[in-house]
Motif scaffolding. Structure first.
Motif, short mmCIF file in Angstrom:
data_model
loop_
_atom_site.label_atom_id
_atom_site.label_comp_id
_atom_site.label_asym_id
_atom_site.label_seq_id
_atom_site.Cartn_x
_atom_site.Cartn_y
_atom_site.Cartn_z
N PHE A 67 -36.60 30.65 1.77
CA PHE A 67 -35.59 31.70 1.66
C PHE A 67 -36.18 32.99 1.09
O PHE A 67 -35.92 34.08 1.57
CB PHE A 67 -34.43 31.23 0.76
N HIS B 80 -25.34 28.62 3.94
CA HIS B 80 -26.08 28.87 2.69
C HIS B 80 -25.27 29.79 1.76
O HIS B 80 -25.20 29.57 0.56
CB HIS B 80 -27.44 29.52 2.98
N LEU C 267 -24.15 30.17 11.89
CA LEU C 267 -23.61 29.09 11.06
C LEU C 267 -24.55 28.64 9.94
O LEU C 267 -24.11 28.46 8.79
CB LEU C 267 -23.21 27.90 11.95
N LEU C 268 -25.83 28.45 10.25
CA LEU C 268 -26.73 27.95 9.19
C LEU C 268 -26.84 28.93 8.03
O LEU C 268 -26.64 28.55 6.87
CB LEU C 268 -28.10 27.59 9.76
N PRO C 269 -27.15 30.21 8.32
CA PRO C 269 -27.18 31.16 7.20
C PRO C 269 -25.83 31.29 6.48
O PRO C 269 -25.81 31.43 5.25
CB PRO C 269 -27.55 32.50 7.86
N LYS D 263 -21.68 31.90 16.64
CA LYS D 263 -21.87 30.58 16.05
C LYS D 263 -23.31 30.43 15.53
O LYS D 263 -23.58 29.65 14.63
CB LYS D 263 -21.57 29.49 17.08
N SER D 264 -24.20 31.19 16.14
CA SER D 264 -25.60 31.18 15.71
C SER D 264 -25.75 31.41 14.22
O SER D 264 -26.71 30.96 13.61
CB SER D 264 -26.39 32.27 16.45
N GLN E 92 -33.64 34.53 10.92
CA GLN E 92 -32.62 33.52 10.66
C GLN E 92 -33.22 32.40 9.82
O GLN E 92 -34.29 31.90 10.15
CB GLN E 92 -32.05 32.93 11.94
N VAL E 93 -32.53 32.00 8.77
CA VAL E 93 -33.01 30.88 7.97
C VAL E 93 -32.43 29.58 8.50
O VAL E 93 -31.29 29.54 8.96
CB VAL E 93 -32.62 31.01 6.47
N SER F 177 -30.92 24.99 16.89
CA SER F 177 -30.58 25.38 15.54
C SER F 177 -30.26 26.87 15.45
O SER F 177 -29.34 27.28 14.75
CB SER F 177 -31.75 25.03 14.61
N LEU F 178 -31.01 27.66 16.20
CA LEU F 178 -30.77 29.10 16.24
C LEU F 178 -29.40 29.39 16.87
O LEU F 178 -28.81 30.45 16.63
CB LEU F 178 -31.90 29.77 17.03
N GLU F 179 -28.91 28.47 17.67
CA GLU F 179 -27.58 28.64 18.26
C GLU F 179 -26.49 28.10 17.33
O GLU F 179 -25.32 28.03 17.69
CB GLU F 179 -27.51 27.94 19.63
N GLY F 180 -26.89 27.65 16.14
CA GLY F 180 -25.91 27.18 15.17
C GLY F 180 -25.51 25.73 15.34
O GLY F 180 -24.42 25.33 14.97
N LYS G 90 -22.93 39.41 13.19
CA LYS G 90 -23.22 40.52 14.12
C LYS G 90 -24.67 40.55 14.59
O LYS G 90 -25.06 41.39 15.40
CB LYS G 90 -22.87 41.85 13.45
N ARG G 91 -25.48 39.64 14.08
CA ARG G 91 -26.89 39.65 14.47
C ARG G 91 -27.11 39.04 15.84
O ARG G 91 -28.24 39.03 16.34
CB ARG G 91 -27.71 38.85 13.45
N TYR G 92 -26.07 38.48 16.41
CA TYR G 92 -26.24 37.75 17.66
C TYR G 92 -25.41 38.40 18.76
O TYR G 92 -24.46 39.13 18.47
CB TYR G 92 -25.84 36.28 17.44
N PRO G 93 -25.76 38.14 20.03
CA PRO G 93 -25.01 38.76 21.12
C PRO G 93 -23.53 38.38 21.06
O PRO G 93 -23.16 37.37 20.45
CB PRO G 93 -25.67 38.16 22.38
N TYR H 204 -34.38 40.20 14.08
CA TYR H 204 -33.62 39.56 12.99
C TYR H 204 -34.35 38.32 12.48
O TYR H 204 -35.09 37.69 13.22
CB TYR H 204 -32.24 39.13 13.49
N LYS I 34 -21.75 34.86 20.67
CA LYS I 34 -22.74 33.88 20.20
C LYS I 34 -22.79 33.84 18.67
O LYS I 34 -23.80 33.44 18.09
CB LYS I 34 -24.14 34.24 20.74
N TYR J 285 -29.58 30.63 24.41
CA TYR J 285 -28.35 30.95 25.16
C TYR J 285 -28.55 30.77 26.66
O TYR J 285 -27.94 31.46 27.48
CB TYR J 285 -27.88 32.39 24.87
N TYR K 214 -35.94 37.11 17.47
CA TYR K 214 -35.58 36.43 16.22
C TYR K 214 -36.79 35.77 15.60
O TYR K 214 -37.68 35.28 16.30
CB TYR K 214 -34.51 35.35 16.48
#
Lengths: 453, 193
Positions: free
Chosen positions: A128, B50, B45-47, B42-43, A163-164, A180-183, B34-37, A161, B40, A201, A120
């Motif tokens: 952006f 937006h 969420l930030l995008p 929830k990853s 991620q923003v 943050s990458l984990e949301g 779908k970009r995450y395993p 990938y 997961k 993870y 990532y």
């Protein structure tokens, strides 16, 4: 003219796209690594190169890679830190915007070295449009067989990938970035465990800065030994420096580590001197977190030697008379800039960006900001100056992540070198009421007299 | 009732009346997850937030956040805590064009305060305020990584560097003429150096 390794093809027309990038030797490192080298051999070259993390900490990259745990059956991740947020730093944006494929290429070669099959790039949300550029580059790389399944017929698979983020300086700290990458909220994690053991993870993860990953490309192409020939001592290779502030030519410069600071600031090849014919008052050489230096310590060390653009030379003298190379966010201030106001500006930044987990940082940054604002408005007391030093000391080293230190150091350094200017603010509240007071009456640094026995 | 027992804010369809993202947005959100395993997602969420913000007039109301939670199969609190942590998510209504002026050191040394003053006077608003016609919001933000082009501002996906009064004038004129909302997710951005 120094050698360039990352920005070599900066001015080639269309270099942002795949065709021009490939035509200028792009993706050779992927071919070489995947077809002719084992992953460990790639790691070995990076170790030999002496490459140090370009995000700010300067930790040897090869060593970081060799710490990566490799338990059976557990995925490993490479995460690129493109959360460039350190005030004064804009080199990664420049590189990603101009030559996005060098980052993609570096990610593929590095992922192969680390045995990662999913990687990532975490980029700050404000960038952006840069994320769009990267996504286009990734799509081109997939279309040309550099990403996906069975790359170059070697059986190696990689998905990449972007991620923003959502706008938070703290996410540049690697464990906050992973959260943050984990949301989640960007709260830094307690270390250990380090990401090399339990990162994204809970799996072994390496987090590297954009420029670090890009540097892997020339290292693999030409060999680690060749890379290590550039630079001085433990500062090998080239470095992107983001130059800003009151200079004639702000911008991103790729330098060979070891260029004298004086040449960097005053030669036309780089910053081109101080803007509007003014005098230099101070310099922050490595991003807002590193100690500010007064004019007389910028180009020379306290011992009178030439100061060089290397990790070692910029930190010569420790925090008493030195600073750090940090992220390479090089900010120059002219004689009319007010150091108290600038220090307040930095403190406001750290207060705004503190994640709030640790009370010394959450509360301390707020206190420092308010006390500095009071001083800057002409409402301060003489005792405020030592109060600031005291608060800074109590934050430093007492927080989970280095944001606390980063907030404390600029304040402590400003008072160390510019105490008389702080005192001036207390003694002459009438003169500094105007926010632009610095423009009327420059207050230059006072070089201390040498102590004689 | 079930939701209340779980101790979460109830998914009450009535509070979300009228919230429906476009087909395109829903597709984007699905692709992002779908970009995450597996497990997961929830990853994303930030995008996803937006995308949601761009779909919902530039800000995230509790109802929009609940909708996102439902789309992503998350608890609403997981969405609230993230939305409130990051500075790019607006939790209150904003103007169509949010002018985010960088105020940190490098921009400050090159006149960021003058930029804020100038825009404020021109639009007759103070920092943090929105014009009466709902067109512009003036905001100051921390370092946007464009220190070499200081002073600068961001509006949606666009970066505008080396600002001068004339440049600000033409920018505002252009935004007024376009009259549409500027989002971070915009594909047609026009940066100026």
């Amino acid at each position: 003219m120094g050698r360039k390794l990352l920005l070599t093809h900066d001015h080639v027309e269309g270099i942002q796209g795949y065709a021009a990038y490939r035509a200028n030797g792009g993706y050779r490192s992927v071919e070489k690594a995947l077809k002719k080298m084992t992953p460990d051999e790639v790691v070995e070259e990076v170790k030999k190169s002496g490459l140090r993390g370009r995000g700010g900490a300067g930790f040897p990259t090869g060593m970081k890679w060799s710490f990566l745990a490799k338990p059976e059956g557990v995925p490993r991740y490479l995460v690129c830190n493109a959360d460039e947020s350190e005030p004064g730093t804009f080199k990664d944006r420049y590189l990603m915007e101009r030559i996005p494929h060098i980052l993609i290429e570096g990610m593929i070669t590095s992922s192969y070295a680390l045995g990662a099959n999913t990687s990532y790039i975490y980029i700050r949300g404000e960038y952006f449009y840069v994320a769009r550029i990267l996504e286009n580059a990734i799509a081109e790389a997939y279309a040309n067989g550099w990403l996906g399944k069975n790359i170059l017929g070697t059986g190696y698979n990689l998905d990449l990938y972007v991620q923003v983020g959502g706008g938070a300086y703290i996410c540049g700290e690697e464990t906050a970035l992973l959260e943050s990458l984990e949301g989640k909220r960007g709260n830094p994690r307690i270390k250990p465990p380090f990401p090399a053991v339990a990162g994204l993870y809970g799996c072994p993860t390496v987090v590297n800065n954009v420029e670090t990953i890009a540097a892997v490309v020339p290292i693999v192409n030409d060999g680690g030994d060749e890379y290590a020939k550039i630079g001085i001592g433990r500062s090998t290779g080239t470095k992107l420096i983001s130059a800003s502030g009151n200079i004639n030519k702000p911008g991103v410069y790729e330098i060979e580590l070891g260029v004298p600071v004086e040449e960097f600031i005053f030669s036309d090849e780089y910053c081109g001197g101080i803007a509007n014919g003014k005098r230099m008052k101070a310099c922050v050489p490595g991003g807002s977190s590193v100690p500010i230096l007064p004019d007389y310590l910028v180009c020379k060390t306290a011992a009178g030697e030439d100061r060089l653009m290397t990790y070692e030379s910029l930190s010569d003298g420790g925090f008493v008379s030195g600073s750090m190379l940090g992220s390479g966010g090089f900010i120059v201030y002219d004689e009319h800039q007010c150091i108290v106001r600038n220090t307040w500006n930095f403190s406001r930044f750290y207060h705004h960006e503190s994640c709030g987990q640790c009370s010394p940082c959450r509360e301390g940054t707020g206190w420092m900001e308010r006390v500095l604002h009071r001083l800057e408005k002409g409402e301060g007391h003489m005792s405020d100056i030592d109060l600031l030093v005291d608060v800074a000391k109590k934050i430093e080293g007492n927080t989970i992540c280095p944001l606390g230190d980063a907030a404390a150091w600029p304040v402590a350094a400003a008072i160390r070198h510019f105490r008389h200017e702080f005192e001036y603010h207390v003694l002459h509240p009438d003169k500094i009421k105007d926010p632009k007071h610095g423009y009327r009456e420059p207050i230059m640094p006072v070089k201390p007299e040498p102590v004689t026995a | 009732m079930a939701e209340v027992i779980q101790g979460t804010r109830a998914f009450n369809p009535s509070t979300r009346a009228g919230i429906q993202f476009s087909e395109e947005a829903l597709k984007t959100i699905e692709a992002l997850m779908k970009r995450y395993p597996e497990g997961k997602h929830k990853s994303a969420l930030l995008p996803v937030l937006h995308v949601a913000q761009a779909e919902a007039d530039g800000w995230l109301s509790p109802e929009v956040m609940d909708y996102v939670a439902e789309l992503m199969k998350l608890q609403p609190i997981e969405v609230y805590e993230v939305a409130s942590f990051y500075s790019m998510y607006n939790l209150k209504p904003v103007g169509k064009c949010v002018l985010e002026v960088c105020r940190t050191s490098s921009c400050w040394t090159r006149g960021a305060e003058d930029v804020v003053d100038y825009i404020g006077k021109k639009l007759n608003i103070r920092e943090g305020e929105t014009t009466a016609d709902g067109m512009f919001t003036l905001k100051t933000v921390e370092c946007l990584g464009a220190c070499g082009g200081a002073p600068m501002l961001q509006c949606g996906a666009e970066y505008h560097e080396n600002l001068t009064e004339a440049k600000i004038d033409s920018l505002i004129e252009r935004y007024r003429a376009e009259g549409r909302r500027k989002c971070y997710t915009d594909l047609d951005y026009q940066n100026t150096k």
